[in-house]
Design an enzyme around this catalytic site. Structure first.
Site, PDB file in Angstrom:
ATOM      1  N   LYS A 200       0.454  -0.769  -0.608  1.00 33.93           N
ATOM      2  CA  LYS A 200       0.370  -0.292  -0.127  1.00 33.93           C
ATOM      3  C   LYS A 200       1.054   1.265   0.137  1.00 33.93           C
ATOM      4  O   LYS A 200       0.589   2.364  -0.530  1.00 33.93           O
ATOM      5  CB  LYS A 200      -1.368   0.117   1.433  1.00 33.93           C
ATOM      6  CG  LYS A 200      -2.304  -1.129   1.154  1.00 33.93           C
ATOM      7  CD  LYS A 200      -3.305  -1.123   2.146  1.00 33.93           C
ATOM      8  CE  LYS A 200      -4.477  -1.858   1.484  1.00 33.93           C
ATOM      9  NZ  LYS A 200      -5.522  -1.677   3.022  1.00 33.93           N
TER      10      LYS A 200
ATOM     11  N   ASP B 237      -7.926 -10.544   8.201  1.00 30.52           N
ATOM     12  CA  ASP B 237      -8.470  -9.331   7.910  1.00 30.52           C
ATOM     13  C   ASP B 237      -9.397  -9.092   7.630  1.00 30.52           C
ATOM     14  O   ASP B 237      -9.812  -7.516   7.378  1.00 30.52           O
ATOM     15  CB  ASP B 237      -7.370  -9.208   6.733  1.00 30.52           C
ATOM     16  CG  ASP B 237      -6.509  -8.176   6.186  1.00 30.52           C
ATOM     17  OD1 ASP B 237      -6.493  -7.138   6.902  1.00 30.52           O
ATOM     18  OD2 ASP B 237      -6.336  -7.412   5.046  1.00 30.52           O
TER      19      ASP B 237
END
Length: 349
Positions: A191, A276
Site C-alpha cells: 500500500k 484481515d
C-alpha cells in the site's frame, strides 16, 4: 559471511582454521586483537572466535573494544579459553562475550556453538527487518490504528487452534506459528505504492480506483522478493511473500490476483484472509464505522467455503472469545450494530 578467528599462536590458528574449513565455513584469521579490529572495520564479519590469552590485546580486551564500537551489525563473539572458573566466566561475560568454549575442544562442539550464533543473528536481522518494513506500510495509513498488532494476534490464535487438528499437526508447529505471527504485519506493505487519494478516500472506491487499490498485492510481493534477493538465507521472507500475495484470494477462486482455489492458496494466506476481514469489519476506517463482533461473525460464517477455508472458519468459531479479547485489548473506536452493506465489497482491500 566469513568467520574471523584470532590467536597469536600460529599452530593453534592453523588448526582452528582447518577445523572450520573442513566443516564448510569460510575463514579469515588475525594474529592479535589490533589486527582483528582492523579486519572487523570492513564489515565482512559477524562472528569472531578468539583465544583469550594473547600478548597483543587479549581476547577479553578485544571483546570490550568490539562492544564499544558501532559496527553495521551485531558481532557474535566466542572466547576460546582454558579458564573455567566462575570469576573468569563473569569477566568474559562482562566484557560482552556471547559464548565460551574450553580448551581442548571438540570440533563438533564448536560447530554447534557457531550455529547457535547464526540463529541469534538471524533472529535479530529478521525482527529488525520485519519491524522496519511493517512500519513503512503503516506510515501511509494511520487510520488503521493497531491493525498490525491485532492482525498478528488473530493469526496466532487461528494457527494455534489449527495445530490441534490431525490434518494440520505436522504443518502448523511452533516455528510456523511464530513465523506467521512475525510476518503477518507485512501483508499490506504494497500500500506504500497506492496514491493517497485512493488509499485514504473517505467513501466507496470506483471500479477504476479499486483496480488500482488491488495492485498493492503485487507491489508488496515485488518489494519482498527484492528484499529476499538481497538477503539470501532469510527463509521467513518466503512466508511473508506468500501471505502478501495470497491474502486476497478466496476459497472459491473468486479472489485476486491469481484466482487461486482452495488448497492452491497457501495456508498462511487463508489464515490471514479471515483475520484481515474480521479486523476490517470491527474497526473504524475513513470510509465506514466499526461493526460488532456478531456482525463480523455473521459475515465470516456466511463466507464459509466461498470466501474462507471451512477449516479456518471452524477454527475461528472455536477461538472467537480470544478474538473478542484481542479486539478489546486494542479497542480505540465506538461500535455500531449495523454494517454498511454498500461497502462490503471493499472490506479488506
Amino acid at each position: 559471511m566469513p568467520i574471523l578467528i584470532v590467536d597469536d599462536d600460529d599452530i593453534a590458528l592453523e588448526l582452528l582454521q582447518n577445523t572450520l574449513e573442513d566443516e564448510g565455513y569460510e575463514v579469515e584469521s588475525a594474529n592479535n586483537g589490533y589486527d582483528a579490529l582492523e579486519k572487523l572495520r570492513s564489515g565482512r564479519f559477524q562472528t569472531v572466535v578468539s583465544d583469550w590469552e594473547m600478548d597483543i590485546m587479549d581476547g577479553v580486551q578485544l571483546c570490550r573494544e568490539v562492544r564499544k564500537r558501532c559496527f553495521s551489525s551485531y558481532i557474535y563473539f566466542i572466547l576460546v579459553t582454558g579458564r573455567t572458573s566462575t570469576k573468569d566466566v563473569v569477566e568474559g561475560l562482562d566484557a560482552g562475550a556471547d559464548d565460551f568454549i574450553a580448551k581442548p575442544f571438540e570440533p563438533a562442539e564448536l560447530c554447534v556453538r557457531l550455529r547457535v550464533g547464526e540463529r541469534i543473528r538471524a533472529l535479530e536481522s529478521r525482527n529488525g527487518m520485519i519491524f522496519a518494513l511493517a512500519k513503512l506500510a503503516e506510515s501511509r495509513d494511520t487510520d488503521t490504528g493497531s491493525h498490525l498488532d491485532r492482525i498478528r494476534d488473530y493469526c496466532r490464535v487461528l494457527a494455534q487452534q489449527l495445530s490441534t487438528l490431525p490434518a494440520y499437526r505436522d504443518i502448523v508447529d511452533g516455528d510456523y506459528i511464530q513465523t506467521l505471527y512475525q510476518t503477518s504485519p507485512l501483508h499490506d506493505i504494497g500500500k506504500v505504492g497506492i496514491p493517497d487519494n485512493i488509499l485514504l478516500k473517505p467513501g466507496k472506491l470506483t471500479e477504476e480506483e479499486f483496480a488500482i487499490m488491488k495492485t498493492h498485492v503485487e507491489i508488496g510481493a515485488e518489494t519482498l522478493a527484492a528484499v529476499a534477493a538481497n538477503h539470501p538465507g532469510m527463509d521467513f521472507l518466503d512466508m511473508a511473500l506468500e501471505l502478501t500475495l495470497s491474502h486476497h484470494e478466496r476459497f472459491d477462486g473468486s479472489g485476486y490476483p491469481q484466482g487461486l482455489v482452495a488448497d492452491e492458496i497457501p495456508l498462511s494466506g487463508r489464515i490471514l484472509a479471515l483475520a484481515d476481514v474480521y479486523d476490517a469489519i470491527t474497526t473504524e476506517r475513513v470510509y465506514k464505522k466499526a461493526a460488532t463482533h456478531d456482525v463480523a461473525r455473521s459475515v465470516i460464517v456466511k463466507g464459509r467455503g466461498a470466501h474462507f477455508d471451512p477449516d479456518i472458519v471452524d477454527a475461528f468459531l472455536a477461538v472467537e472469545k480470544e478474538f473478542i479479547e484481542i479486539k478489546s485489548q486494542f479497542e480505540s473506536t465506538n461500535e455500531i450494530t449495523d454494517y454498511p452493506s454498500s461497502l462490503q465489497v471493499q472490506l479488506a482491500v
